[in-house]
Scaffold this motif. Sequence first.
Motif, PDB file in Angstrom:
ATOM      1  N   ARG A  10       0.828  -1.220   0.000  1.00 59.24           N
ATOM      2  CA  ARG A  10       0.000   0.000   0.000  1.00 59.24           C
ATOM      3  C   ARG A  10       0.854   1.257   0.000  1.00 59.24           C
ATOM      4  O   ARG A  10       0.573   2.233  -0.697  1.00 59.24           O
ATOM      5  CB  ARG A  10      -0.931  -0.027   1.218  1.00 59.24           C
ATOM      6  CG  ARG A  10      -1.935   1.124   1.243  1.00 59.24           C
ATOM      7  CD  ARG A  10      -2.667   1.139   2.547  1.00 59.24           C
ATOM      8  NE  ARG A  10      -1.778   1.428   3.636  1.00 59.24           N
ATOM      9  CZ  ARG A  10      -1.317   2.665   3.952  1.00 59.24           C
ATOM     10  NH1 ARG A  10      -1.648   3.696   3.224  1.00 59.24           N
ATOM     11  NH2 ARG A  10      -0.500   2.840   4.974  1.00 59.24           N
ATOM     12  N   ARG A  11       1.904   1.175   0.793  1.00 56.26           N
ATOM     13  CA  ARG A  11       2.773   2.358   0.846  1.00 56.26           C
ATOM     14  C   ARG A  11       3.459   2.608  -0.501  1.00 56.26           C
ATOM     15  O   ARG A  11       3.583   3.748  -0.958  1.00 56.26           O
ATOM     16  CB  ARG A  11       3.801   2.175   1.937  1.00 56.26           C
ATOM     17  CG  ARG A  11       3.187   2.147   3.359  1.00 56.26           C
ATOM     18  CD  ARG A  11       4.264   1.877   4.393  1.00 56.26           C
ATOM     19  NE  ARG A  11       3.672   1.822   5.738  1.00 56.26           N
ATOM     20  CZ  ARG A  11       4.356   1.564   6.846  1.00 56.26           C
ATOM     21  NH1 ARG A  11       5.676   1.314   6.758  1.00 56.26           N
ATOM     22  NH2 ARG A  11       3.766   1.537   8.024  1.00 56.26           N
ATOM     23  N   VAL A  12       3.959   1.554  -1.155  1.00 55.73           N
ATOM     24  CA  VAL A  12       4.599   1.708  -2.463  1.00 55.73           C
ATOM     25  C   VAL A  12       3.609   2.258  -3.476  1.00 55.73           C
ATOM     26  O   VAL A  12       3.920   3.166  -4.271  1.00 55.73           O
ATOM     27  CB  VAL A  12       5.198   0.370  -2.918  1.00 55.73           C
ATOM     28  CG1 VAL A  12       5.698   0.474  -4.345  1.00 55.73           C
ATOM     29  CG2 VAL A  12       6.325  -0.069  -1.995  1.00 55.73           C
ATOM     30  N   GLU A  13       2.423   1.728  -3.473  1.00 55.39           N
ATOM     31  CA  GLU A  13       1.411   2.174  -4.411  1.00 55.39           C
ATOM     32  C   GLU A  13       1.039   3.628  -4.153  1.00 55.39           C
ATOM     33  O   GLU A  13       0.771   4.395  -5.094  1.00 55.39           O
ATOM     34  CB  GLU A  13       0.165   1.282  -4.299  1.00 55.39           C
ATOM     35  CG  GLU A  13       0.370  -0.128  -4.797  1.00 55.39           C
ATOM     36  CD  GLU A  13       0.649  -0.151  -6.283  1.00 55.39           C
ATOM     37  OE1 GLU A  13       0.173   0.763  -7.009  1.00 55.39           O
ATOM     38  OE2 GLU A  13       1.340  -1.079  -6.737  1.00 55.39           O
ATOM     39  N   SER A  44       3.070   5.954  -3.083  1.00 53.08           N
ATOM     40  CA  SER A  44       4.149   6.779  -3.661  1.00 53.08           C
ATOM     41  C   SER A  44       4.007   6.858  -5.171  1.00 53.08           C
ATOM     42  O   SER A  44       4.153   7.938  -5.778  1.00 53.08           O
ATOM     43  CB  SER A  44       5.513   6.201  -3.270  1.00 53.08           C
ATOM     44  OG  SER A  44       6.580   6.935  -3.866  1.00 53.08           O
ATOM     45  N   ARG A  45       3.709   5.721  -5.804  1.00 57.57           N
ATOM     46  CA  ARG A  45       3.527   5.719  -7.249  1.00 57.57           C
ATOM     47  C   ARG A  45       2.352   6.587  -7.655  1.00 57.57           C
ATOM     48  O   ARG A  45       2.369   7.266  -8.688  1.00 57.57           O
ATOM     49  CB  ARG A  45       3.327   4.298  -7.737  1.00 57.57           C
ATOM     50  CG  ARG A  45       4.570   3.442  -7.628  1.00 57.57           C
ATOM     51  CD  ARG A  45       4.257   2.018  -8.071  1.00 57.57           C
ATOM     52  NE  ARG A  45       5.447   1.171  -7.985  1.00 57.57           N
ATOM     53  CZ  ARG A  45       5.440  -0.136  -8.231  1.00 57.57           C
ATOM     54  NH1 ARG A  45       4.294  -0.744  -8.581  1.00 57.57           N
ATOM     55  NH2 ARG A  45       6.553  -0.837  -8.129  1.00 57.57           N
ATOM     56  N   ARG A  46       1.319   6.556  -6.899  1.00 58.55           N
ATOM     57  CA  ARG A  46       0.133   7.347  -7.238  1.00 58.55           C
ATOM     58  C   ARG A  46       0.418   8.823  -7.215  1.00 58.55           C
ATOM     59  O   ARG A  46      -0.018   9.586  -8.088  1.00 58.55           O
ATOM     60  CB  ARG A  46      -1.000   7.004  -6.245  1.00 58.55           C
ATOM     61  CG  ARG A  46      -2.314   7.693  -6.564  1.00 58.55           C
ATOM     62  CD  ARG A  46      -3.323   7.373  -5.498  1.00 58.55           C
ATOM     63  NE  ARG A  46      -2.889   7.861  -4.208  1.00 58.55           N
ATOM     64  CZ  ARG A  46      -2.944   9.135  -3.821  1.00 58.55           C
ATOM     65  NH1 ARG A  46      -3.404  10.060  -4.620  1.00 58.55           N
ATOM     66  NH2 ARG A  46      -2.527   9.493  -2.617  1.00 58.55           N
ATOM     67  N   ARG A  47       1.213   9.254  -6.211  1.00 53.82           N
ATOM     68  CA  ARG A  47       1.526  10.670  -6.134  1.00 53.82           C
ATOM     69  C   ARG A  47       2.384  11.097  -7.347  1.00 53.82           C
ATOM     70  O   ARG A  47       2.178  12.179  -7.903  1.00 53.82           O
ATOM     71  CB  ARG A  47       2.268  10.975  -4.830  1.00 53.82           C
ATOM     72  CG  ARG A  47       1.341  10.926  -3.609  1.00 53.82           C
ATOM     73  CD  ARG A  47       1.996  11.568  -2.405  1.00 53.82           C
ATOM     74  NE  ARG A  47       3.190  10.840  -1.997  1.00 53.82           N
ATOM     75  CZ  ARG A  47       3.216   9.885  -1.098  1.00 53.82           C
ATOM     76  NH1 ARG A  47       2.083   9.492  -0.510  1.00 53.82           N
ATOM     77  NH2 ARG A  47       4.356   9.293  -0.771  1.00 53.82           N
ATOM     78  N   ASP A  48       3.358  10.261  -7.778  1.00 57.78           N
ATOM     79  CA  ASP A  48       4.161  10.585  -8.966  1.00 57.78           C
ATOM     80  C   ASP A  48       3.283  10.691 -10.208  1.00 57.78           C
ATOM     81  O   ASP A  48       3.452  11.595 -11.039  1.00 57.78           O
ATOM     82  CB  ASP A  48       5.244   9.525  -9.181  1.00 57.78           C
ATOM     83  CG  ASP A  48       6.297   9.542  -8.077  1.00 57.78           C
ATOM     84  OD1 ASP A  48       6.368  10.570  -7.361  1.00 57.78           O
ATOM     85  OD2 ASP A  48       6.990   8.523  -7.898  1.00 57.78           O
ATOM     86  N   GLN A  49       2.364   9.786 -10.337  1.00 54.83           N
ATOM     87  CA  GLN A  49       1.487   9.798 -11.511  1.00 54.83           C
ATOM     88  C   GLN A  49       0.597  11.032 -11.518  1.00 54.83           C
ATOM     89  O   GLN A  49       0.319  11.607 -12.572  1.00 54.83           O
ATOM     90  CB  GLN A  49       0.638   8.510 -11.516  1.00 54.83           C
ATOM     91  CG  GLN A  49      -0.167   8.336 -12.781  1.00 54.83           C
ATOM     92  CD  GLN A  49      -0.936   7.024 -12.785  1.00 54.83           C
ATOM     93  OE1 GLN A  49      -0.948   6.334 -11.762  1.00 54.83           O
ATOM     94  NE2 GLN A  49      -1.511   6.689 -13.906  1.00 54.83           N
ATOM     95  N   GLU A  50       0.171  11.448 -10.370  1.00 53.15           N
ATOM     96  CA  GLU A  50      -0.666  12.647 -10.306  1.00 53.15           C
ATOM     97  C   GLU A  50       0.117  13.881 -10.746  1.00 53.15           C
ATOM     98  O   GLU A  50      -0.419  14.763 -11.431  1.00 53.15           O
ATOM     99  CB  GLU A  50      -1.200  12.836  -8.881  1.00 53.15           C
ATOM    100  CG  GLU A  50      -2.284  11.835  -8.494  1.00 53.15           C
ATOM    101  CD  GLU A  50      -2.738  12.034  -7.076  1.00 53.15           C
ATOM    102  OE1 GLU A  50      -2.117  12.860  -6.361  1.00 53.15           O
ATOM    103  OE2 GLU A  50      -3.737  11.347  -6.662  1.00 53.15           O
TER     104      GLU A  50
END
Length: 887
Positions: A743-746, A748-754
């Motif tokens: 969940r934590r990795v996802e 971080s990825r979500r914030r980069d994609q945003e």
Amino acid sequence: MAPFWDNGAVRGARVRCPGCTRFNPPGARCPSCACGPVAPEHYGAARMLLHAGVDRFALTGRLEALEPGLARQLEAQYAGQWAGVLRIVEDARRCEPFLTLGGFVEEAEDRWAEVVPWSQPPVSRVAAADADDSLEALYQRSEDPGVRQLAALAAVNRGRPSRELYSAAQGALYVDGLARLEAALALTRWRVWFVAPAGRPQRELIARHARDVFANHPEHAARAAVAWVRATGKAPEVDLLLALREGLRAQDEDIAFECALVLEDELGLLAALSSDGEARAAQSLDDEGRAAHGSDDEARAAQGADDKSRGALNSDGEGNAAKDPDAEDRAALAARTLAALGAPALLAVLRETRSAVLAREVMRRWPAPASWEAVDALLTVSAGFDDGLIEPLSQWARQTPFASLPPEVRERWRQWADARLGTLPAARVLRLLEWVREGDEAPDDASATAFQRAAGQALSRASSSERAELLHSRALVDFLVHGDVEELALVHTWARDAACAAPLLELLVSLPGRLRRERPVPGRCARLLMAAWERPARSTILAPLNKAVRSWSGISGREELIDAVWLRFQRHPVERTELLAAFEPWRQELWERQLAAQPDAIAIFETWWRVDSQKRLPDLVSFLVENAPVEALPARLPFVWAAAEARVDTWPRSTSHAVFLAAAPLAGALRSGHDALVPDAERFLAWFPGFEARVLAASSPEAESSYQRDLLEDLHVEVRLMREALERRAEEAEALRQAELRRRVEESRRRDQERQLELARLEVEAAAHEAVRARAEQEAHQARLADALARLGPRPAQLRRFDASPQVELLPIDVEVIFPGATMASVLDYSRTLKALSGNGDWLELLAANGLSMTSWSTEARAWGEAMVRRPELGLRFSQLFHAPWS
């Protein structure tokens, strides 16, 4: 020449007329038919001449002129036929002594004198000299209807005719002559009338003929009056009443008795009753009653007198089969009549003679309700006989409800019950008790108590076989429900008797249902059942009681018994096992009362699993844990494991079933994620191997035959599920940790994609602003070009319309308006437009110049195509115009 007495010509000093057969003085002309006088010795020849056709007025001269030989021949012929008449007359003479009226012989002779020689006298069927001379034999062998009627009437007068003779006597009512009068008297004699009374048509004839006898035969006035009263059923008229009273003083006992019966004269009936014949009849019937005692048909002995009278119709005409004299029959009929009249004098005779016959007649015929004197006389007489008189006494008593008897009569019954009733057989005592208790207003006084007490005394002496029979009696129910302590002790004793235990217990269990249809006695049924339950020797009644409860488990009103058993269950814990075993069909009702009284499921389980059927432990465990909240399982499961520990060695299969029922919800709750049950599951997994070893080591009893296996395989499934649940719980914890990392990795990825998406959006917005700016510049450039063109001036106008015309002569069809309002309204317009379009040029400009558009052009062209199809001349003219030269 035949002697004159063989031809019936002389009767006394008179001579029969050959013409009309009437008797006249000798030597005189007949005043009736004017026939001349004929000597008696020539009567037969005269009748033969008349039969040959000689006129009666010339008969005397013809007889005088007749040759002597021929006269003798004619006399012999007539005498031969008259011999048959003499046999008929002799038969009538044999019947006449048994008939009431006289003149039957002369009537028979006169009847045949009228028809001989025209009719031949019949010959008897049996003419042997040693033939039977009884009246019935005479009836059977005679061919003459008159003789047969006389024989039948004579047999009826004797009182014991056969049915055939009785029917023949009834037929005599419809004939002419003395026979119908005799039939009216014979058919109303007391020996016959009370056995087979005549029907309504016959009674009307009897009344009419009786009046004829009364008017024409005064010597038989009393008998005629009896016949009239019996036939009409009315009170006698004055003249008949005087004749009946005169008949009471007649020397003939039979006539006096008949008049006494009709007038219901007590003195006359008592005279017949007190004769020697009555004493013999009473003794004979008493012997019959005693001989019939002990059988199941006492009523047959009680009806002995009636049987004698009815049997008379089945004997022969002479009464050979009847051995009782007329005096005995008169005495029996007098007793019945006096009893039906309720004559007090009959009670005095009864007390004096103590005759069982009179007692039975009084009981059968005394008017209801019986007076104190009648009851006292019957009860006094009954004390001198054995119990054979009790059956008719009880039947007679039941005709009047005990509650409607006057107090003094009930008191007399009470005295008799105290003195005599307790020594009689119990079955008959119970019938009298049932009579006392019958009705909604049955008294509950000292008289009823006396009958109840006497019934208790009789039942206490009853044998085992008698008890078993009495238990099927409805009267025993009245005895039980109205009793007290003595009846409870009797029930306890009978319940230990093997011969009557089963029917008694069935009666006690079914008693509430019976009382619901009668008079319920609250609490009495329960008291009786608990009286049978009391110690000692309770073990002997458990099996028959269980069978009775099973047979009557659905009986109405059983709630009273179930309440008593439940109260016993609560107050006597040591009896709970026996109660549940005996009343097993009512276990559900007891269980419901337990649930209503005790809300704690653990307390109920601890109470019942030790006393209930061993096979019901699974049901109790299911009650404890199946619908229990998950939070309650940790508190309840230890009691299940304790119960299983206590009984696994003796009931392994049912116990393993119970453990399975407890383990299943534990495993299910654990699999559902209830972590609070993890300690209980771990304890069960540690306890189960030892339990399994004990199940495998124990032997299953016969009572567990319904279990095909020990359910250890099913328990292994639950154990496996528990272990899997625990393992899955550990795996789920690890999975949760890994999921948190993911969940934590996802995140971080979500914030980069945003962030990347935001940059792309900004770029798109910049491109859109640039496109808007370029389009604005293009539109401004186009506007500048338009202004420049406008300054150059207008566009030169082209040919706006094609105005050419064909170089042919125009016809009216050319200018005919086919489509009013259209641009191409006529054929000429349509041809001109197509001619313009066929040349070189811009179609759109040409159409516009002529006021058409592509849409209107296509519409009007399709319309013209349709018009040319419908009017071919238009098409032809169009072709001519189009191909013609145009200016």
